[in-house]
Design an enzyme around this catalytic site. Structure first.
Site, PDB file in Angstrom:
ATOM      1  N   ASP A 109     135.731  36.070 -96.832  1.00  0.00           N
ATOM      2  CA  ASP A 109     135.410  36.422 -95.457  1.00  0.00           C
ATOM      3  C   ASP A 109     136.729  36.356 -94.681  1.00  0.00           C
ATOM      4  O   ASP A 109     137.708  35.739 -95.129  1.00  0.00           O
ATOM      5  CB  ASP A 109     134.352  35.497 -94.861  1.00  0.00           C
ATOM      6  CG  ASP A 109     133.682  36.152 -93.643  1.00  0.00           C
ATOM      7  OD1 ASP A 109     134.244  37.137 -93.105  1.00  0.00           O
ATOM      8  OD2 ASP A 109     132.607  35.693 -93.218  1.00  0.00           O
TER       9      ASP A 109
HETATM   10  C1  BGC Z   1     132.297  38.138 -90.622  1.00  0.00           C
HETATM   11  C2  BGC Z   1     132.011  39.158 -91.713  1.00  0.00           C
HETATM   12  C3  BGC Z   1     132.694  40.454 -91.374  1.00  0.00           C
HETATM   13  C4  BGC Z   1     134.179  40.188 -91.235  1.00  0.00           C
HETATM   14  C5  BGC Z   1     135.001  41.424 -90.904  1.00  0.00           C
HETATM   15  C6  BGC Z   1     133.779  38.013 -90.348  1.00  0.00           C
HETATM   16  O1  BGC Z   1     133.994  37.259 -89.213  1.00  0.00           O
HETATM   17  O2  BGC Z   1     131.756  36.887 -90.976  1.00  0.00           O
HETATM   18  O3  BGC Z   1     130.621  39.337 -91.834  1.00  0.00           O
HETATM   19  O4  BGC Z   1     132.422  41.416 -92.350  1.00  0.00           O
HETATM   20  O5  BGC Z   1     134.381  39.256 -90.184  1.00  0.00           O
HETATM   21  O6  BGC Z   1     134.768  41.825 -89.608  1.00  0.00           O
END
Ligand code: BGC
Length: 758
Positions: A227
């Protein structure tokens, strides 16, 4: 393209630099070898494509905004969600990305979870079916999924650091099955690991989850991406099974990995495997083809139609007293529409999933369209929420209008900043003075229908009994306004069912004693008893149960036939029954199959969803429904042996229109016990063990074979008063009290022999 060969052409600098992304959305190129970037973009309910030229902006290019995941799950329609996946794939491809960051399949453990709207359900089976359908659709377009967030990211409280303290059974039976189903059945190109820790270890460094389970036990052949910002220790993460760190960093960030390879802390072949996995996905995306095809964004209307159908099938009719709905001209003339959400609907929650749609259909406009001169429509915004301040406006006018109209349609719910990534909801009821505003309308007009916009349950005890009609309209995406108006006027017969339990009170919910966590960790104290499993075992009456939802028709269930003979050959058993539409509207009904295991060695939920089917029935029509069950559907996870066990004995199959409205049931006997590995491969069949160390001492002594084994290891203790005191304890419990006398190794030995008894 031979991915292995290409990996071999890279030097170590290039290899380590590929572990770390290039910018927010792209992997690093290797110009020397013409290796391009892989481009990802956020989902899950739309393609939030942020142009490469300006990554400082938050707003994506206009895209179709589909209903969010909890609404998708409320459709219980696998074919429809597959179409959503196809539509998302087309849009992602047209915008030039190769991976859509979705679906998100974390379980709704707490009713306050800030991202519940982005997640499907409290139930692992329903979540798994939705995920498989979504990924199949998406990937059929040559666009990869990134199933997320692996694992146990079930609330937003301290999400970057909290440790989810979860026991093995809950991990495997509740939190992992949707990932498992997706990996085994739909083969997502990538898996995104979560921010949090699981039992003290960051997800990005969790070798057991990333290697032992995901890559080894489930044979996952894609790559694991972090993530955004979830990597704390690059070397540990690389060793644990992470393949790509996002977002991008300057390439000197990879230096520590370079040093680690040089010092042989990380073997170069571990790095090679990561790059091989990334290249293989790039190959699937066509990035090594001589001519890459780009599709044109030419079918927005088609995608909007799918978004509309999904919104229609998602809406759940929760109450319809005196058949207040659908609105018909012979009953009503003057319609009062209350609440600014009718004019400015909340179509999605907040955070990285947010898309900017081309258009938004508004309930108020759509109601006016359908009123079409036959009805007079009046509107009063009533209440406006801005930055946590609720402001009731013109209450006098609200009362005046409530008294004047024949039917009041009240739009209430949570604004986007109330259900959002990064923060849990502060409470379960509606914010501010919403409740008293709704009560005011209800007390001045008995013909009131409340329409809720939210991604998860709302506590509504203060007014729910007074409302004649109630619809959960979710965060239904850009077409939600059209869908809800069509349902109110009966153009569409509602068919959504709740993918999560609606508690009467927040304190009824299973996570309540352990929410939000303290001192950096949150205890998953309810174990496997999440959602309806908890309400069942505690005998708590929910406000609206899991799987519940009304229709303008009603359905009769009959003629159950169970043919479970196939199970004995590890093939499918068949559940067959009939449904008849007894109403005057054509409509869809979702029949749900729950498995109840009346007696088992380990404690189990009262029932668990293991199959469902949504069928269309014309008025008066009767249809046969078949649902297959297999041994895996009967199995629980035994952490003592690290196996899945479909235990011999009696099972009950319950067919319901919700988890609490069971219409048919039948029993069958499974004559043998079947043991499976995590992948579902049958590893052993045995006659059911009648005894184990978890039996009470009394039960073991009552069995001739059991008594012999105990005497062999413990001597004849018949006369020992301590032994008679312990008759009501299991052998394992006794060992806990007196490990000196009966050490755990001895219990394990006795347990093995007891289980081997014929
Ligand atoms: C989120 C993800 C997301 C990623 C990219 C993160 O903060 O938890 O779900 O895909 O950011 O934006």
């Amino acid at each position: 393209m031979d991915a292995k060969e290409l990996v071999n052409k890279l030097n170590l600098h290039e290899k380590v630099s590929l572990f770390v992304g290039y910018d927010n959305w792209r992997t690093r190129k290797v110009e020397r070898l013409n290796i391009p970037s892989l481009r990802v973009t956020d989902g899950p309910h739309g393609t939030r494509f942020i142009p490469d030229e300006d990554q400082t902006v938050d707003e994506g290019l206009p895209a179709v905004c589909f209903p969010t995941a909890s609404a998708m799950a409320a459709t219980w329609n696998k074919q429809l969600i597959e179409q959503v996946g196809v539509a998302l794939g087309q849009e992602t491809k047209a915008k030039g990305a190769h991976i859509l960051l979705g679906p998100a399949v974390n379980i709704h453990r707490t009713s306050l979870g800030g991202r519940n709207f982005e997640y499907f359900s409290e139930d692992p089976f329903l979540t798994g079916r939705m995920a498989v359908a979504y990924i199949n659709g998406l990937q059929s377009q040559g666009v990869g999924a990134s199933i997320k967030h692996f694992a146990c990211n079930n609330s937003e409280y301290e999400r970057m650091s909290i440790s989810s303290e979860v026991a093995a059974r809950a991990l495997h039976e509740i939190y992992l099955p949707a990932f498992r189903a997706a990996v085994l059945e739909a083969k997502p190109w990538t898996v995104m690991c979560s921010y949090n820790k699981i039992n003290g270890t960051y997800a990005s460094e969790h070798r057991y989850l990333l290697m032992t389970i995901l890559k080894e036990a489930w044979d996952f052949d894609g790559f694991v991406v972090s993530d955004w910002g979830a990597v704390h220790d690059r070397v540990k993460a690389a060793l644990a099974g992470l393949d790509l760190e996002m977002p991008g960093r300057p390439d000197w960030f990879a230096q520590e990995l370079f040093e680690a390879v040089k010092k042989k802390v990380v073997a170069e072949k571990i790095l090679d495997d990561k790059i091989f996995r990334i290249f293989r996905v790039m190959d699937k995306a066509g990035l090594f083809d001589q001519q890459t095809t780009t599709s044109r964004e030419n079918n927005i209307a088609e995608r909007e139609t799918i978004a509309y159908h999904t919104a229609c099938e998602a809406m759940v009719l929760l109450k319809n007293e005196g058949n207040i709905l659908p609105i018909s001209a012979d009953k009503y003339r003057k319609i009062g529409v209350f609440g600014y959400l009718a004019e400015q609907p909340t179509i999605e929650g907040g955070g990285s999933s947010r898309v900017t749609p081309h258009r938004i259909t508004k309930p108020l406009d759509e109601i006016k369209r359908l009123a079409n001169g036959q009805y007079d429509v009046f509107y009063e915004p009533g209440i406006i929420l801005t930055d946590n301040i609720p402001v009731i406006q013109n209450l006098d006018r609200t009362i005046e209008l409530a008294e004047k109209v024949d039917i009041a349609l009240v739009f209430a719910g949570l604004p986007e900043f109330y259900e959002t990534e990064g923060a849990d909801r502060p409470m379960m009821h509606l914010p501010g003075e919403y409740d008293s505003w709704i009560n005011t309308i209800l007390s001045h007009n008995p013909h009131t229908v409340v329409v809720l916009q939210s991604g998860s349950p709302i506590e509504m005890t203060l007014w729910v009994d007074q409302a004649a009609g109630l619809i959960e309209a979710w965060y239904a995406g850009q077409e939600g306004g059209r869908a809800v108006a069509d349902i109110l006027f009966g153009q569409v017969n509602p068919s959504g069912k709740l993918p999560m339990t609606f508690p009467r009170r927040r304190i009824d919910h299973s996570d309540y004693p352990n929410y939000p966590g303290e001192n950096g960790s949150v205890l998953y104290g309810e174990g496997i008893f999440v959602g309806y499993r908890y309400y069942d075992v505690k005998g708590i009456e929910p406000l609206f149960p899991f799987g519940y939802g009304l229709s303008y028709s009603h359905f009769e269930y009959s003629s159950l036939v169970l043919d479970m003979s196939g199970l004995q050959e590890n093939k499918a058993g068949r559940v067959e029954f009939e449904i008849k539409n007894l109403g005057k509207y054509g409509g869809k009904e979702t029949a749900q199959v729950y498995v109840h295991d009346p007696q088992s060695r380990l404690i189990r939920p009262v029932k668990e969803l293991k199959g469902f089917e949504k069928v269309w029935l014309n008025p008066g029509e009767r249809k046969k429904v078949h649902i297959d069950l297999n041994l895996w559907d009967l199995a629980y996870y035994d952490p003592a042996e690290d196996v899945w066990v479909a235990e011999c004995g009696e099972y009950e199959i319950r067919i319901g229109s919700s988890s609490r409205d069971i219409h048919l049931s039948g029993r069958f006997i499974l004559p043998e016990t079947y043991l499976f590995n995590h992948k579902g491969k049958l590893i052993k069949t045995k006659k059911g063990f009648r005894l184990s160390a978890d039996n009470l001492l009394r039960e073991i002594l009552a069995d001739e074979g059991g008594r012999k084994i105990l005497t062999k290891y413990l001597g004849d203790r018949e006369k020992d008063p301590r032994f008679s005191l312990a008759q009501g304890f299991s052998l394992r419990q006794i060992s806990l009290y007196a490990p000196g006398e009966i050490p755990p190794e001895l219990v394990a030995k006795i347990d093995r022999e007891l289980r081997a008894l014929d």
